[in-house]
Write an enzyme that holds these catalytic residues in place. Structure first.
Site, PDB file in Angstrom:
ATOM      1  N   ASP A  58       5.901 -76.849  18.676  1.00  0.00           N
ATOM      2  CA  ASP A  58       6.535 -75.525  18.784  1.00  0.00           C
ATOM      3  C   ASP A  58       6.508 -74.871  17.409  1.00  0.00           C
ATOM      4  O   ASP A  58       6.467 -75.552  16.377  1.00  0.00           O
ATOM      5  CB  ASP A  58       7.993 -75.663  19.248  1.00  0.00           C
ATOM      6  CG  ASP A  58       8.539 -74.392  19.896  1.00  0.00           C
ATOM      7  OD1 ASP A  58       8.779 -74.399  21.123  1.00  0.00           O
ATOM      8  OD2 ASP A  58       8.748 -73.390  19.175  1.00  0.00           O
ATOM      9  N   ASP A 105       1.841 -73.188  15.618  1.00  0.00           N
ATOM     10  CA  ASP A 105       1.754 -71.833  16.166  1.00  0.00           C
ATOM     11  C   ASP A 105       0.520 -71.822  17.063  1.00  0.00           C
ATOM     12  O   ASP A 105      -0.612 -71.898  16.574  1.00  0.00           O
ATOM     13  CB  ASP A 105       1.607 -70.814  15.025  1.00  0.00           C
ATOM     14  CG  ASP A 105       1.463 -69.391  15.549  1.00  0.00           C
ATOM     15  OD1 ASP A 105       1.269 -69.208  16.767  1.00  0.00           O
ATOM     16  OD2 ASP A 105       1.539 -68.465  14.723  1.00  0.00           O
ATOM     17  N   VAL A 106       0.744 -71.728  18.360  1.00  0.00           N
ATOM     18  CA  VAL A 106      -0.385 -71.874  19.289  1.00  0.00           C
ATOM     19  C   VAL A 106      -1.406 -70.737  19.163  1.00  0.00           C
ATOM     20  O   VAL A 106      -2.532 -70.865  19.649  1.00  0.00           O
ATOM     21  CB  VAL A 106       0.081 -71.992  20.764  1.00  0.00           C
ATOM     22  CG1 VAL A 106       0.918 -73.243  20.976  1.00  0.00           C
ATOM     23  CG2 VAL A 106       0.816 -70.741  21.236  1.00  0.00           C
ATOM     24  N   SER A 140       3.309 -67.162  35.501  1.00  0.00           N
ATOM     25  CA  SER A 140       4.586 -66.508  35.805  1.00  0.00           C
ATOM     26  C   SER A 140       4.445 -65.812  37.146  1.00  0.00           C
ATOM     27  O   SER A 140       3.320 -65.485  37.571  1.00  0.00           O
ATOM     28  CB  SER A 140       4.906 -65.463  34.723  1.00  0.00           C
ATOM     29  OG  SER A 140       5.950 -64.593  35.133  1.00  0.00           O
ATOM     30  N   TYR A 190       2.863 -58.831  28.814  1.00  0.00           N
ATOM     31  CA  TYR A 190       3.243 -60.155  29.327  1.00  0.00           C
ATOM     32  C   TYR A 190       2.544 -60.424  30.666  1.00  0.00           C
ATOM     33  O   TYR A 190       1.961 -61.489  30.878  1.00  0.00           O
ATOM     34  CB  TYR A 190       4.763 -60.197  29.489  1.00  0.00           C
ATOM     35  CG  TYR A 190       5.310 -61.514  29.981  1.00  0.00           C
ATOM     36  CD1 TYR A 190       5.481 -62.586  29.117  1.00  0.00           C
ATOM     37  CD2 TYR A 190       5.667 -61.686  31.324  1.00  0.00           C
ATOM     38  CE1 TYR A 190       5.993 -63.790  29.574  1.00  0.00           C
ATOM     39  CE2 TYR A 190       6.174 -62.882  31.783  1.00  0.00           C
ATOM     40  CZ  TYR A 190       6.339 -63.934  30.900  1.00  0.00           C
ATOM     41  OH  TYR A 190       6.843 -65.133  31.350  1.00  0.00           O
ATOM     42  N   LYS A 236      -0.188 -63.320  31.528  1.00  0.00           N
ATOM     43  CA  LYS A 236       0.046 -64.376  32.520  1.00  0.00           C
ATOM     44  C   LYS A 236      -0.988 -64.328  33.644  1.00  0.00           C
ATOM     45  O   LYS A 236      -1.383 -65.365  34.182  1.00  0.00           O
ATOM     46  CB  LYS A 236       1.480 -64.268  33.067  1.00  0.00           C
ATOM     47  CG  LYS A 236       2.556 -64.551  32.017  1.00  0.00           C
ATOM     48  CD  LYS A 236       2.403 -65.947  31.418  1.00  0.00           C
ATOM     49  CE  LYS A 236       3.537 -66.319  30.495  1.00  0.00           C
ATOM     50  NZ  LYS A 236       3.459 -67.692  30.012  1.00  0.00           N
ATOM     51  N   VAL A 252      14.197 -68.536  36.014  1.00  0.00           N
ATOM     52  CA  VAL A 252      14.603 -69.802  35.392  1.00  0.00           C
ATOM     53  C   VAL A 252      15.427 -69.461  34.156  1.00  0.00           C
ATOM     54  O   VAL A 252      14.958 -68.736  33.270  1.00  0.00           O
ATOM     55  CB  VAL A 252      13.371 -70.659  35.012  1.00  0.00           C
ATOM     56  CG1 VAL A 252      13.815 -71.931  34.307  1.00  0.00           C
ATOM     57  CG2 VAL A 252      12.543 -70.997  36.252  1.00  0.00           C
ATOM     58  N   THR A 257      16.688 -69.479  30.826  1.00  0.00           N
ATOM     59  CA  THR A 257      16.320 -69.976  29.487  1.00  0.00           C
ATOM     60  C   THR A 257      16.525 -68.841  28.476  1.00  0.00           C
ATOM     61  O   THR A 257      16.692 -67.676  28.877  1.00  0.00           O
ATOM     62  CB  THR A 257      14.826 -70.391  29.411  1.00  0.00           C
ATOM     63  OG1 THR A 257      14.029 -69.195  29.447  1.00  0.00           O
ATOM     64  CG2 THR A 257      14.402 -71.326  30.521  1.00  0.00           C
TER      65      THR A 257
HETATM   66  N1  NAD Z   1      12.294 -68.557  32.224  1.00  0.00           N
HETATM   67  C1  NAD Z   1      11.616 -67.936  33.194  1.00  0.00           C
HETATM   68  O1  NAD Z   1      12.188 -67.429  34.172  1.00  0.00           O
HETATM   69  C2  NAD Z   1      10.115 -67.850  33.117  1.00  0.00           C
HETATM   70  C3  NAD Z   1       9.445 -67.139  34.128  1.00  0.00           C
HETATM   71  C4  NAD Z   1       8.068 -67.070  34.083  1.00  0.00           C
HETATM   72  C5  NAD Z   1       7.350 -67.691  33.071  1.00  0.00           C
HETATM   73  N2  NAD Z   1       8.023 -68.350  32.097  1.00  0.00           N
HETATM   74  C6  NAD Z   1       7.232 -68.968  31.047  1.00  0.00           C
HETATM   75  O2  NAD Z   1       7.698 -70.264  30.750  1.00  0.00           O
HETATM   76  C7  NAD Z   1       7.345 -70.603  29.421  1.00  0.00           C
HETATM   77  C8  NAD Z   1       8.539 -71.175  28.695  1.00  0.00           C
HETATM   78  O3  NAD Z   1       9.504 -70.149  28.561  1.00  0.00           O
HETATM   79  P1  NAD Z   1      11.071 -70.416  28.599  1.00  0.00           P
HETATM   80  O4  NAD Z   1      11.601 -69.623  29.736  1.00  0.00           O
HETATM   81  O5  NAD Z   1      11.337 -71.864  28.521  1.00  0.00           O
HETATM   82  O6  NAD Z   1      11.488 -69.644  27.270  1.00  0.00           O
HETATM   83  P2  NAD Z   1      11.997 -70.158  25.841  1.00  0.00           P
HETATM   84  O7  NAD Z   1      12.082 -68.939  25.015  1.00  0.00           O
HETATM   85  O8  NAD Z   1      13.218 -70.987  26.030  1.00  0.00           O
HETATM   86  O9  NAD Z   1      10.829 -71.109  25.322  1.00  0.00           O
HETATM   87  C9  NAD Z   1       9.631 -70.619  24.767  1.00  0.00           C
HETATM   88  C10 NAD Z   1       9.238 -71.526  23.624  1.00  0.00           C
HETATM   89  O10 NAD Z   1       7.951 -71.111  23.147  1.00  0.00           O
HETATM   90  C11 NAD Z   1       7.992 -71.215  21.724  1.00  0.00           C
HETATM   91  N3  NAD Z   1       6.993 -70.362  21.113  1.00  0.00           N
HETATM   92  C12 NAD Z   1       6.978 -69.013  21.054  1.00  0.00           C
HETATM   93  N4  NAD Z   1       5.916 -68.596  20.361  1.00  0.00           N
HETATM   94  C13 NAD Z   1       5.222 -69.713  19.977  1.00  0.00           C
HETATM   95  C14 NAD Z   1       4.032 -69.918  19.247  1.00  0.00           C
HETATM   96  N5  NAD Z   1       3.337 -68.906  18.733  1.00  0.00           N
HETATM   97  N6  NAD Z   1       3.613 -71.195  19.061  1.00  0.00           N
HETATM   98  C15 NAD Z   1       4.323 -72.240  19.555  1.00  0.00           C
HETATM   99  N7  NAD Z   1       5.467 -72.088  20.249  1.00  0.00           N
HETATM  100  C16 NAD Z   1       5.912 -70.841  20.465  1.00  0.00           C
HETATM  101  C17 NAD Z   1       9.407 -70.774  21.355  1.00  0.00           C
HETATM  102  O11 NAD Z   1       9.771 -71.163  20.031  1.00  0.00           O
HETATM  103  C18 NAD Z   1      10.211 -71.452  22.435  1.00  0.00           C
HETATM  104  O12 NAD Z   1      10.601 -72.754  22.052  1.00  0.00           O
HETATM  105  C19 NAD Z   1       6.799 -69.313  28.779  1.00  0.00           C
HETATM  106  O13 NAD Z   1       5.377 -69.357  28.787  1.00  0.00           O
HETATM  107  C20 NAD Z   1       7.295 -68.232  29.711  1.00  0.00           C
HETATM  108  O14 NAD Z   1       6.472 -67.090  29.707  1.00  0.00           O
HETATM  109  C21 NAD Z   1       9.386 -68.447  32.082  1.00  0.00           C
END
Ligand code: NAD
Length: 249
Positions: A37, A63-64, A141, A154, A158, A187, A189
């Site tokens: 991360d 950093d991905v 997503s 976004y 996705k 979800v 978060t």
């Molecule tokens: N929570 C939801 O309802 C939901 C819905 C659809 C998709 N998603 C997807 O699920 C995934 C996880 O999201 P989440 O809800 O757990 O959110 P979150 O913000 O809790 O987690 C995202 C993580 O990605 C890390 N991150 C951000 N930029 C980065 C980078 N450049 N390099 C490495 N790490 C990086 C952040 O530090 C964080 O730890 C994401 O891809 C998000 O788009 C979540």
């Protein structure tokens, strides 16, 4: 269940939310986990928690969106553990704005983390996954499947992740590497901290992203990711699995 015994899993976004829950889930089922991360403190905390529970886990600040950082992360995984069996691309960012007011640097940043980051990780990992006959789970997503307002970049990112995953599935499936995606929605978060209706936005447009029944915790998505990453999903390749409580039904 020990579905990941003797397997090495690399999980991006592991500092928070779904990535953290996935790291915990896979570790609890025997995986050696590399937690990656950009958030250094958060990812160290995740790995520390896993180790305290008896798992083998390492934190890597990555950093991905940065090819060198991705390369170093995969190299460190291989140097430390000798193999890679499971890649979960979960890191992602979200920002809300009217499409016509979206700044180009925001568009580029969102695409570079969510879509290019997934590509870079897969590109670097594939040679090792071909050796181990491993598996990829990407994170799309519900925004890839239906119109969400104020998330142009976004949603595009996705949609790209989903199409990209279908391509991987057909390209590498016969060589023993399965690739699937999850499409979460509702979800609970920290990513939702970014949520705000932009000035003048019509809240009624949110109907597609309102929870069908309720928000669920990140375990709901982590369970689906763990399933797709496990041998239980051996006959599943190239799907986008909705994990949204039925919001798009
Ligand atoms: N929570 C939801 O309802 C939901 C819905 C659809 C998709 N998603 C997807 O699920 C995934 C996880 O999201 P989440 O809800 O757990 O959110 P979150 O913000 O809790 O987690 C995202 C993580 O990605 C890390 N991150 C951000 N930029 C980065 C980078 N450049 N390099 C490495 N790490 C990086 C952040 O530090 C964080 O730890 C994401 O891809 C998000 O788009 C979540």
């Amino acid at each position: 269940m020990q579905r990941f015994a003797n397997r090495v899993a690399l999980i991006t976004g592991a500092a928070s939310g779904i990535g953290e829950a996935t790291a915990e889930r896979l570790a609890s089922e025997g995986a050696t986990v590399v937690c990656a991360d950009v958030h250094s403190h958060g990812v160290e905390e995740t790995a520390k928690t896993l180790r305290e529970r008896g798992a083998e886990a390492t934190a890597v600040v990555c950093d991905v969106s940065d090819p060198d950082s991705v390369k170093a992360t995969v190299r460190e995984t291989l140097e430390r553990y000798g193999a890679l069996h499971v890649l979960c691309n979960i890191a992602g960012i979200l920002k809300f704005a009217h499409m016509h007011e979206t700044r180009l640097d925001d568009w580029n940043r969102i695409l570079s983390v969510n879509l290019t980051g997934t590509f870079l990780m897969c590109r670097e990992a594939i040679p090792h996954l071909l050796e181990s006959r491993g598996v990829i789970v990407n994170t799309a997503s519900t925004a890839a499947l239906a119109g969400h307002p104020w998330t142009a970049a976004y949603s595009a990112s996705k949609g790209g992740v989903l199409s990209f995953t279908y391509g991987l599935a057909i390209e590498y499936g016969k060589q023993g590497v399965r690739s699937n995606a999850v499409c979460p929605g509702s979800v609970e978060t920290p990513i939702h901290d970014a949520f705000e209706v932009p000035p003048g936005g019509d809240r009624k447009l949110l109907y597609r992203i309102m929870p069908f029944d309720k928000m669920r915790g990140p375990d709901a998505a982590a369970n689906a990711i763990a399933f797709l990453a496990s041998d239980e999903a051996a006959h599943i390749n190239g799907i986008g699995l909705r994990v949204d409580g039925g919001a798009l039904s």
